[in-house]
Design a protein around this motif. Structure first.
Motif, PDB file in Angstrom:
ATOM      1  N   ASN A 297       0.832  -1.202   0.000  1.00 39.82           N
ATOM      2  CA  ASN A 297       0.000   0.000   0.000  1.00 39.82           C
ATOM      3  C   ASN A 297       0.871   1.258   0.000  1.00 39.82           C
ATOM      4  O   ASN A 297       1.609   1.508   0.957  1.00 39.82           O
ATOM      5  N   PRO A 298       0.797   2.085  -1.058  1.00 41.47           N
ATOM      6  CA  PRO A 298       1.643   3.283  -1.131  1.00 41.47           C
ATOM      7  C   PRO A 298       1.395   4.275  -0.002  1.00 41.47           C
ATOM      8  O   PRO A 298       2.293   5.060   0.334  1.00 41.47           O
ATOM      9  N   ILE A 299       0.194   4.238   0.600  1.00 38.23           N
ATOM     10  CA  ILE A 299      -0.120   5.231   1.623  1.00 38.23           C
ATOM     11  C   ILE A 299       0.795   5.105   2.841  1.00 38.23           C
ATOM     12  O   ILE A 299       0.973   6.063   3.609  1.00 38.23           O
ATOM     13  N   ASN A 300       1.418   3.961   2.997  1.00 35.28           N
ATOM     14  CA  ASN A 300       2.325   3.760   4.131  1.00 35.28           C
ATOM     15  C   ASN A 300       3.667   4.459   3.945  1.00 35.28           C
ATOM     16  O   ASN A 300       4.501   4.417   4.855  1.00 35.28           O
ATOM     17  N   PHE A 301       3.859   5.109   2.801  1.00 32.87           N
ATOM     18  CA  PHE A 301       5.163   5.707   2.509  1.00 32.87           C
ATOM     19  C   PHE A 301       5.107   7.227   2.313  1.00 32.87           C
ATOM     20  O   PHE A 301       6.091   7.810   1.858  1.00 32.87           O
ATOM     21  N   TYR A 302       4.002   7.871   2.684  1.00 32.80           N
ATOM     22  CA  TYR A 302       3.878   9.307   2.404  1.00 32.80           C
ATOM     23  C   TYR A 302       4.315  10.185   3.575  1.00 32.80           C
ATOM     24  O   TYR A 302       3.783  11.257   3.790  1.00 32.80           O
ATOM     25  N   TYR A 303       5.295   9.723   4.348  1.00 32.57           N
ATOM     26  CA  TYR A 303       5.688  10.496   5.522  1.00 32.57           C
ATOM     27  C   TYR A 303       6.690  11.603   5.186  1.00 32.57           C
ATOM     28  O   TYR A 303       7.075  12.381   6.047  1.00 32.57           O
ATOM     29  N   GLY A 304       7.106  11.688   3.923  1.00 28.15           N
ATOM     30  CA  GLY A 304       8.149  12.649   3.577  1.00 28.15           C
ATOM     31  C   GLY A 304       7.660  14.045   3.253  1.00 28.15           C
ATOM     32  O   GLY A 304       8.427  15.005   3.338  1.00 28.15           O
ATOM     33  N   ASN A 305       6.379  14.202   2.875  1.00 27.05           N
ATOM     34  CA  ASN A 305       5.966  15.550   2.457  1.00 27.05           C
ATOM     35  C   ASN A 305       4.525  15.895   2.819  1.00 27.05           C
ATOM     36  O   ASN A 305       3.961  16.822   2.255  1.00 27.05           O
ATOM     37  N   ILE A 306       3.909  15.131   3.753  1.00 25.06           N
ATOM     38  CA  ILE A 306       2.565  15.508   4.176  1.00 25.06           C
ATOM     39  C   ILE A 306       2.498  15.491   5.702  1.00 25.06           C
ATOM     40  O   ILE A 306       3.271  14.792   6.365  1.00 25.06           O
ATOM     41  N   SER A 307       1.589  16.292   6.244  1.00 25.95           N
ATOM     42  CA  SER A 307       1.420  16.362   7.695  1.00 25.95           C
ATOM     43  C   SER A 307       0.553  15.201   8.175  1.00 25.95           C
ATOM     44  O   SER A 307      -0.057  14.475   7.373  1.00 25.95           O
TER      45      SER A 307
END
Length: 326
Positions: A297-307
């Motif tokens: 699941n890509p959503i587990n990797f969006y910690y770099g540019n979203i709050s």
């Protein structure tokens, strides 16, 4: 009791005379007596040597050495137990902390604690009074030595991963491929969704981001462009980036490319533009993340540019079982 005296009849003098034994015969009797006495004494001495009634200084020295050996083996086994406890703690930290932190597989317990099968390694130690003690201790030392060798190799691997940590962090696909302000909406997430063409429910292995045609698409991690073509059915113009460490990302339905196969890219580089090529219902980016050859699941990797707040909103939208765009 008087000693018997033997006589013989002398025919010449017609009288009885005493029989005098020969000297050699007397000597023979004495020698035979002494020899038999000596042999009997020697046998008695040998018998006493093999009993606890007679203990020579050498026996006492050997007995002390045996007791000292047993004491040293007991101390050695105690130290082995202490090493085993410490080693078990190191192995646990290695598997549950170090390897988890660096995203690498733990070493199975059966591999760490495997014994030595096949040939009898301790045959030369068999047949002695204390063979069991010596063999068991030798086995424990060998097993601990093997465990230490495995752990040492593991720590060497962890050290290498630590040195490569910055490369690993840069390679992980940690940002969204399209900026939030350029999105119309996050159309469909990872999981089972309705197919826009067949209306059948099937697995959607990525996420769909709707955006106007020509919207820039960004590499989500450092890596090398593996392909930039339209040879795979359904994806239209698409890009695959190999990031290393088991990670790969796919960007589908592009209108055009801004990279070429073999090119090294950095996270945040523009690699192409949103389109609606291939099996697509509307302009959008279909984005996939693969780890060790399996889609995740890509959503587990969006910690770099979203709050955190943005992550919650995107997560809710992604989990809705709506219709995908491809």
């Amino acid at each position: 009791m008087a000693k018997k005296v033997k006589y013989y009849f002398d025919t010449e003098s017609l009288a009885y005379r005493k029989i005098k034994p020969k000297l050699s015969k007397k000597v023979g009797y004495v020698a035979l007596f002494l020899l038999s006495s000596g042999l009997f004494g020697f046998l008695c001495f040998v018998a006493l040597l093999n009993t606890s009634y007679l203990e020579t200084p050498k026996d006492r020295l050997q007995a002390r050495e045996i007791e000292t050996m047993k004491l040293r083996y007991a101390i050695l086994n105690k130290k082995i137990e202490e090493v085993e406890v410490v080693l078990a703690e190191v192995e646990d930290r290695d598997n549950s902390i170090y390897r988890a932190y660096f995203n690498t597989s733990p070493i199975p317990a059966e591999q760490r604690k495997a014994g030595f099968g096949g040939v009898n390694r301790y045959k030369e130690l068999e047949g002695f009074d204390n063979s069991e003690l010596v063999i068991n201790t030798s086995k424990r030392v060998d097993i601990v030595s093997k465990q230490l060798a495995i752990q040492s190799k593991s720590l060497d691997e962890i050290l290498k991963l630590a040195k490569d940590k910055n490369k690993l962090l840069a390679a992980i696909p940690a940002i969204q491929p399209v900026k939030n302000e350029q999105l119309k909406r996050m159309a469909s997430g990872f999981g089972y969704r309705s197919d826009p063409f067949t209306k059948a429910r099937k697995m959607h292995q990525g996420m769909d981001f709707t955006a106007p045609t020509g919207t820039p698409i960004f590499a989500t991690g450092d890596g090398v462009v593996k392909r930039a073509d339209n040879t795979v059915s359904g994806y239209g113009n698409h890009i695959v980036i190999q990031h290393g460490y088991g990670y790969e990302t796919l960007y589908g339905h592009l209108s055009k490319y801004k990279c070429r196969p073999g090119q090294r890219v950095k996270r945040g580089d523009i690699i192409g533009y949103v389109g609606s090529t291939g099996r697509s219902e509307a302009p959008h980016l279909h984005y996939e993340v693969h780890k060790d050859g399996k889609p995740v699941n890509p959503i587990n990797f969006y910690y770099g540019n979203i709050s955190a707040a943005e992550y919650i909103v995107i997560s809710k939208m992604a989990n809705q079982e709506n219709q995908s765009l491809d």
